[in-house]
Motif scaffolding. Structure first.
Motif, PDB file in Angstrom:
ATOM      1  N   LEU A  96      23.278   6.800  55.260  1.00 58.04           N
ATOM      2  CA  LEU A  96      23.209   5.837  56.361  1.00 58.04           C
ATOM      3  C   LEU A  96      24.194   4.694  56.159  1.00 58.04           C
ATOM      4  CD1 LEU A  96      21.786   4.984  58.987  1.00 58.04           C
ATOM      5  CD2 LEU A  96      20.101   3.808  57.556  1.00 58.04           C
ATOM      6  N   LEU A  97      24.269   4.184  54.925  1.00 57.13           N
ATOM      7  CA  LEU A  97      25.200   3.095  54.645  1.00 57.13           C
ATOM      8  C   LEU A  97      26.651   3.569  54.753  1.00 57.13           C
ATOM      9  CD1 LEU A  97      25.188   0.100  53.872  1.00 57.13           C
ATOM     10  CD2 LEU A  97      25.236   0.785  51.477  1.00 57.13           C
ATOM     11  N   ALA A  98      26.932   4.793  54.333  1.00 51.19           N
ATOM     12  CA  ALA A  98      28.291   5.330  54.443  1.00 51.19           C
ATOM     13  C   ALA A  98      28.701   5.496  55.901  1.00 51.19           C
ATOM     14  CB  ALA A  98      28.371   6.659  53.699  1.00 51.19           C
ATOM     15  N   LEU A  99      27.789   5.961  56.765  1.00 51.57           N
ATOM     16  CA  LEU A  99      28.114   6.111  58.184  1.00 51.57           C
ATOM     17  C   LEU A  99      28.338   4.767  58.853  1.00 51.57           C
ATOM     18  CD1 LEU A  99      25.586   8.955  59.173  1.00 51.57           C
ATOM     19  CD2 LEU A  99      28.055   9.156  58.784  1.00 51.57           C
ATOM     20  N   ILE A 100      27.553   3.767  58.482  1.00 44.60           N
ATOM     21  CA  ILE A 100      27.745   2.427  59.053  1.00 44.60           C
ATOM     22  C   ILE A 100      29.111   1.883  58.671  1.00 44.60           C
ATOM     23  CG2 ILE A 100      26.930   0.045  58.962  1.00 44.60           C
ATOM     24  CD1 ILE A 100      24.095   1.146  58.698  1.00 44.60           C
ATOM     25  N   TYR A 101      29.526   2.084  57.412  1.00 43.64           N
ATOM     26  CA  TYR A 101      30.828   1.577  56.966  1.00 43.64           C
ATOM     27  C   TYR A 101      31.971   2.301  57.675  1.00 43.64           C
ATOM     28  CZ  TYR A 101      34.933   1.156  53.964  1.00 43.64           C
ATOM     29  OH  TYR A 101      36.229   0.960  53.489  1.00 43.64           O
ATOM     30  N   ARG A 102      31.862   3.558  57.861  1.00 46.59           N
ATOM     31  CA  ARG A 102      32.986   4.321  58.388  1.00 46.59           C
ATOM     32  C   ARG A 102      33.051   4.317  59.909  1.00 46.59           C
ATOM     33  NH1 ARG A 102      32.559   9.736  54.505  1.00 46.59           N
ATOM     34  NH2 ARG A 102      32.369   8.570  52.530  1.00 46.59           N
ATOM     35  N   LEU A 103      31.930   4.125  60.610  1.00 48.28           N
ATOM     36  CA  LEU A 103      31.923   4.268  62.061  1.00 48.28           C
ATOM     37  C   LEU A 103      31.635   2.973  62.806  1.00 48.28           C
ATOM     38  CD1 LEU A 103      29.911   7.628  62.302  1.00 48.28           C
ATOM     39  CD2 LEU A 103      32.404   7.324  62.296  1.00 48.28           C
ATOM     40  N   LEU A 104      30.880   2.079  62.244  1.00 48.23           N
ATOM     41  CA  LEU A 104      30.412   0.922  63.011  1.00 48.23           C
ATOM     42  C   LEU A 104      31.057  -0.394  62.613  1.00 48.23           C
ATOM     43  CD1 LEU A 104      26.590   1.741  63.148  1.00 48.23           C
ATOM     44  CD2 LEU A 104      28.347   2.316  64.817  1.00 48.23           C
ATOM     45  N   MET A 105      31.766  -0.453  61.486  1.00 48.57           N
ATOM     46  CA  MET A 105      32.354  -1.709  61.025  1.00 48.57           C
ATOM     47  C   MET A 105      33.803  -1.808  61.454  1.00 48.57           C
ATOM     48  SD  MET A 105      30.874  -2.233  57.165  1.00 48.57           S
ATOM     49  CE  MET A 105      29.130  -2.375  56.841  1.00 48.57           C
ATOM     50  N   ASN A 106      34.202  -3.037  61.782  1.00 49.83           N
ATOM     51  CA  ASN A 106      35.621  -3.292  62.039  1.00 49.83           C
ATOM     52  C   ASN A 106      36.342  -3.595  60.737  1.00 49.83           C
ATOM     53  OD1 ASN A 106      34.785  -5.894  61.435  1.00 49.83           O
ATOM     54  ND2 ASN A 106      34.652  -6.501  63.601  1.00 49.83           N
ATOM     55  N   GLU A 107      37.635  -3.910  60.812  1.00 49.47           N
ATOM     56  CA  GLU A 107      38.424  -4.087  59.602  1.00 49.47           C
ATOM     57  C   GLU A 107      37.945  -5.284  58.780  1.00 49.47           C
ATOM     58  OE1 GLU A 107      42.511  -4.276  60.567  1.00 49.47           O
ATOM     59  OE2 GLU A 107      42.615  -2.211  61.326  1.00 49.47           O
ATOM     60  N   SER A 108      37.648  -6.414  59.438  1.00 50.17           N
ATOM     61  CA  SER A 108      37.209  -7.599  58.685  1.00 50.17           C
ATOM     62  C   SER A 108      35.848  -7.357  58.025  1.00 50.17           C
ATOM     63  CB  SER A 108      37.138  -8.809  59.617  1.00 50.17           C
ATOM     64  OG  SER A 108      36.206  -8.560  60.678  1.00 50.17           O
ATOM     65  N   THR A 109      34.968  -6.708  58.783  1.00 43.52           N
ATOM     66  CA  THR A 109      33.655  -6.409  58.202  1.00 43.52           C
ATOM     67  C   THR A 109      33.787  -5.403  57.059  1.00 43.52           C
ATOM     68  OG1 THR A 109      32.709  -6.739  60.416  1.00 43.52           O
ATOM     69  CG2 THR A 109      31.301  -5.727  58.739  1.00 43.52           C
ATOM     70  N   GLN A 110      34.685  -4.418  57.234  1.00 43.87           N
ATOM     71  CA  GLN A 110      34.908  -3.457  56.158  1.00 43.87           C
ATOM     72  C   GLN A 110      35.456  -4.142  54.911  1.00 43.87           C
ATOM     73  OE1 GLN A 110      37.475  -0.415  57.755  1.00 43.87           O
ATOM     74  NE2 GLN A 110      35.771   0.736  58.695  1.00 43.87           N
ATOM     75  N   ARG A 111      36.314  -5.152  55.101  1.00 46.33           N
ATOM     76  CA  ARG A 111      36.863  -5.869  53.949  1.00 46.33           C
ATOM     77  C   ARG A 111      35.769  -6.602  53.187  1.00 46.33           C
ATOM     78  NH1 ARG A 111      40.551  -5.276  50.243  1.00 46.33           N
ATOM     79  NH2 ARG A 111      41.211  -7.287  49.345  1.00 46.33           N
TER      80      ARG A 111
END
Length: 565
Positions: A58-73
């Motif tokens: 679930l956490l991996a899918l949120i990081y790869r699909l739902l986060m933008n670049e700043s949130t991913q950083r």
């Protein structure tokens, strides 16, 4: 009721796999155990593992699909922190030490479970008789012992408590009578906060005392032995209650639980695949599936589940002790020993090896299985051979033996001379000390004996003292082997051994006479009734000859005659 209970709960028995690992094989036996489900680590961990995988995915899918670049950083910074500092938790040390404590506690609790077999054998051996009275005593004592164990098991085990929720079910099982139930309930009402497991043991001890009064038990030692074993049984039941009351400290269990779950919370975040890899060297595998992370969770969480399963072995887990089976077994075995097998044994016959006394070898069903006897570790040790030849060794040994025998002869002669001179000198000194206390007539006789002793000393040892010997005389007394070609033995006296013994007897008689005269002159009283009658008790070493005994008897008679005058 008992049989139906066993049939319906036979699957609860403790998991055992000893038969599968009795012999090591080329392919490890442990690999076959990995495919078993009941009592396995998979059964304990699978729920936690599924939850862990769901959260990770679930956490991996949120990081790869739902986060933008700043949130991913920001998320990548959190991943880097968890991966870098997650190892600060000392999980292996804390968890390993905790599991060791739980394992030791688990086995100690099993060794504390009492078995009534010893008491049953003692009861069957010591309570004699085939009448109904003796039989009732034996059976009742063993029923009370099993009742004590059942009461304790109902206090510590949920599975036994479900089987015997009240005293009524225990009474229906035949372990308790109605009158006994009434007594226990009265005491439970009067003292509700204290366990009553010891009451059946008290009743059993009273029956043993009654059997002694009725001469069913022949001696008091048997009574003491039975009472000691009853107390030992009660003590083990008490230890089971102590283990139930006192657990592993709660803080330690909390620390271990927090360490494990906190570590895997950090692991869910720290082991995530990220676009900008800063923590891991290469995490391309984690992009698809975290294999090593799953294995790490499996091992550490499985370790914690093992401790959780074994911390209370009286529950309903697969590896918990089967106490219900123990209850049935103990009651049946106890009745069988004290009643069915009481003073019974097979017919006494000559054994197979009666004429041979003992067997040389016992037979095997398959003679190829016979093995050679064990061999000592030094049986095939290669020792170095001696370098010198046997002839040289024999020659040297003979020479050494001859020199030792000559030296021993000379040394024994010198020792004899020294001992004789020393004893003569000591005897002359003792004569001088005792002569101060004797009468004038006896002193003259003593001086004559002293003069004869000195003359005999002169005749005995004619050689000068060792301090006055010259260099020539010392060379004659030197032990062979000290740079001397000739061996010269010292000169001896002309007195033989019999004369020496006679001389020693005369000296002892003189000392005894002087002591006797001294005693007579000191312990004589002037009362009208006369003097004392003196009796001399001597050790057997001084009464070596009949002449000495006759002389002492004459001295005693003379003294008694003078005292009566």
């Amino acid at each position: 009721m008992t049989n139906s209970f066993i049939e319906s709960n036979c699957f609860i028995m403790t998991v055992t796999y000893t038969a599968q690992v009795n012999t090591s094989r080329r392919i490890s036996n442990f690999l076959r155990l990995l495919f078993r489900w009941r009592g396995s680590i998979y059964k304990l961990v699978w729920v936690d593992l599924v939850i862990y995988l769901i959260l990770y995915i679930l956490l991996a899918l949120i990081y790869r699909l739902l986060m933008n670049e700043s949130t991913q950083r920001i998320f990548e910074m959190i991943v880097y922190y968890c991966c870098k500092h997650g190892s600060m938790i000392p999980l292996a040390f804390v968890l390993g030490f905790y599991v060791t404590i739980v394992m030791n506690r688990w086995w100690e609790q099993y060794t504390c479970i009492p078995w009534p077999d010893t008491i049953a054998i003692l009861i069957s051996s010591y309570i004699m008789g085939f009448d109904d009275r003796a039989r009732a005593m034996r059976r009742t004592v063993m029923r009370y012992v099993c009742l004590c164990q059942v009461i304790v098991f109902t206090m510590i085990s949920p599975q036994v408590k479900k089987r015997f929720p009240t005293y009524t079910q225990i009474m229906e099982a035949g372990l308790l009578l109605e009158s006994e139930k009434a007594i226990i309930e009265v005491l439970d009402t009067a003292f509700p906060h204290y366990p009553k497991h010891w009451m059946p043991i008290v009743w059993a001890a009273s029956i043993v005392i009654r059997a002694r009064r009725e001469n069913k038990i022949r001696d008091d030692f048997a009574v003491k032995t039975i009472i000691d074993e009853l107390n030992r049984f009660r003590g083990f039941c008490g230890f089971l209650l102590y283990y139930d009351w006192v657990s592993v400290p709660l803080v330690y269990t909390q620390v271990v639980t927090l360490a494990v779950y906190t570590f895997f919370v950090f692991s869910i975040i720290g082991q995530q695949w990220t676009i900008n890899n800063e923590c891991q060297v290469s995490n391309h595998v984690n992009q698809y599936f975290p294999f090593l992370t799953i294995l790490q969770f499996f091992f550490f969480m499985g370790w914690l589940k093992v401790a959780e399963s074994l911390i209370n072995p009286f529950g309903e887990d697969d590896d918990d002790f089967e106490l219900n089976w123990m209850i049935d077994r103990n009651l049946t075995t106890s009745y069988l020993i004290v009643d069915e097998m009481h003073q019974e044994h097979p017919e006494l016959l000559k054994d197979q090896y009666w004429d041979e006394v003992f067997p040389n070898e016992l037979p095997y069903a398959d003679e190829s299985q016979r093995q050679a006897p064990p061999e000592a570790s030094t049986a095939k040790l290669d020792l170095p051979k001696p370098t010198s030849s046997s002839g040289m060794l024999d020659k040297d040994s003979k020479k050494l033996h001859g020199s030792h025998s000559t030296a021993s002869n000379i040394s024994s002669d010198n020792f004899l001379i020294h001992v004789l001179s020393k004893h003569t000198l000591s005897s002359s000194q003792s004569f001088e000390l005792s002569s101060l206390q004797v009468s004038s007539s006896e002193q003259k006789l003593y001086q004559n004996r002293k003069l004869g002793t000195e003359n005999s000393r002169v005749n005995l040892v004619r050689e000068p003292q060792a301090e006055q010997l010259g260099s020539e005389d010392r060379s004659k007394l030197r032990v062979p082997g000290e740079n001397s070609d000739s061996e010269v033995r010292p000169k001896h006296s002309n007195m033989n051994f019999d004369e020496l013994i006679e001389q020693r007897h005369r000296e002892r008689r003189a000392r005894m006479r002087s002591r006797f005269l001294n005693m007579r002159s000191t312990h004589t009283r002037t009362s009208p009734s006369g003097g004392y009658t003196v009796t001399i008790l001597r050790p057997p070493s001084l009464l070596s000859t009949h002449d000495e005994q006759d002389e002492l008897d004459e001295m005693v008679e003379e003294n008694s005659g003078e005292s009566h005058i």
